[in-house]
Scaffold this motif. Structure first.
Motif, PDB file in Angstrom:
ATOM      1  N   ARG A   4      -0.732   4.630  -0.992  1.00  0.00           N
ATOM      2  CA  ARG A   4      -1.894   4.567  -0.105  1.00  0.00           C
ATOM      3  C   ARG A   4      -1.429   4.554   1.352  1.00  0.00           C
ATOM      4  O   ARG A   4      -1.513   3.526   2.034  1.00  0.00           O
ATOM      5  N   ASP A  45       0.828  -1.214   0.000  1.00  0.00           N
ATOM      6  CA  ASP A  45       0.000   0.000   0.000  1.00  0.00           C
ATOM      7  C   ASP A  45       0.859   1.259   0.000  1.00  0.00           C
ATOM      8  O   ASP A  45       0.568   2.225  -0.724  1.00  0.00           O
ATOM      9  N   ALA A  91      -3.926   3.395   4.279  1.00  0.00           N
ATOM     10  CA  ALA A  91      -4.091   1.942   4.348  1.00  0.00           C
ATOM     11  C   ALA A  91      -2.835   1.289   4.912  1.00  0.00           C
ATOM     12  O   ALA A  91      -2.904   0.333   5.699  1.00  0.00           O
TER      13      ALA A  91
END
Length: 218
Positions: free
Chosen positions: A128, A123, A131
């Motif tokens: 991300r 992630d 996350a």
């Protein structure tokens, strides 16, 4: 892998002969392929392509299904991490699914910890960080649930990096400062070096070049 096969692998490793092979039911594998931890070092050093090639060779070998579950797990985890740096989104998701399929049924807290760490790395590398932060926290929680304090050290860096990518600079700096001594004490020198680079990035972002240089020299 049978006990005598493991012993031959250990002897070859002891002799530092990565070109040696170990005969398994499905064929022969190089000893180097039985050491997935070495691929993590390659990933940390920025050579994910090399790690990916070695892991692909291992995981697609006919003998792979006869390897101990622990070795196969680590190989799949590092394969996911290497793909996150070099592969496509579909390949990353396929690798993540294969890892989940092996770990979830085992109900082993340590394995679950490494699963979340690997998913978090993927992630983070895919942009991300929120996350990644969640997976880092779950990785640490599962390591503690399994009674393995040392296993919290690796996701500790992921936790700090995710905080930094979320622009939570103070929290990231605090997390790095708390863990640096432990990483060095346990011999996690590559992680400590990555932490110093993360500190340098934070100092530069805050307009403190002198502190950034001190972090590089530490």
């Amino acid at each position: 892998m049978k006990q005598d096969e493991l012993e031959r692998a250990r002897q070859a490793i002891h002799k530092h002969d990565p070109s040696a092979t170990v005969e398994l039911a499905g064929g022969a594998l190089q000893v180097e392929s039985l050491l997935p931890a070495g691929t993590l070092v390659s990933i940390l050093r920025g050579d994910a392509d090399s790690a990916l090639q070695r892991l692909h060779t291992m995981l697609t070998h006919p003998a792979a299904e006869h390897l101990p579950a622990g070795i196969l797990l680590m190989a799949r985890a590092h394969h996911l991490q290497a793909l996150a740096a070099t592969g496509t989104e579909s390949a990353i998701e396929q690798a993540a699914a294969a890892l989940r399929e092996q770990i979830v049924p085992a109900r082993n807290a340590y394995l679950q910890s490494y699963l979340h760490f690997s998913l978090g790395v993927a992630d983070l590398l895919q942009g991300r960080p929120a996350a990644a932060l969640t997976h880092a926290a779950m990785s640490i929680e599962r390591a503690l649930a399994g009674g393995c304090q040392a296993a919290t050290l690796v996701p500790g860096l992921l936790h700090a990096q995710a905080l930094a990518d979320l622009a939570r600079d103070t929290d990231a700096a605090d997390a790095l400062a708390r863990s640096l001594a432990s990483w060095k004490r346990h011999g996690y020198h590559l992680i400590a070096a990555a932490a110093h680079l993360e500190q340098t990035r934070l100092h530069l972002r805050q307009g403190a070049p002198a502190a950034a240089r001190a972090s590089l020299d530490a």
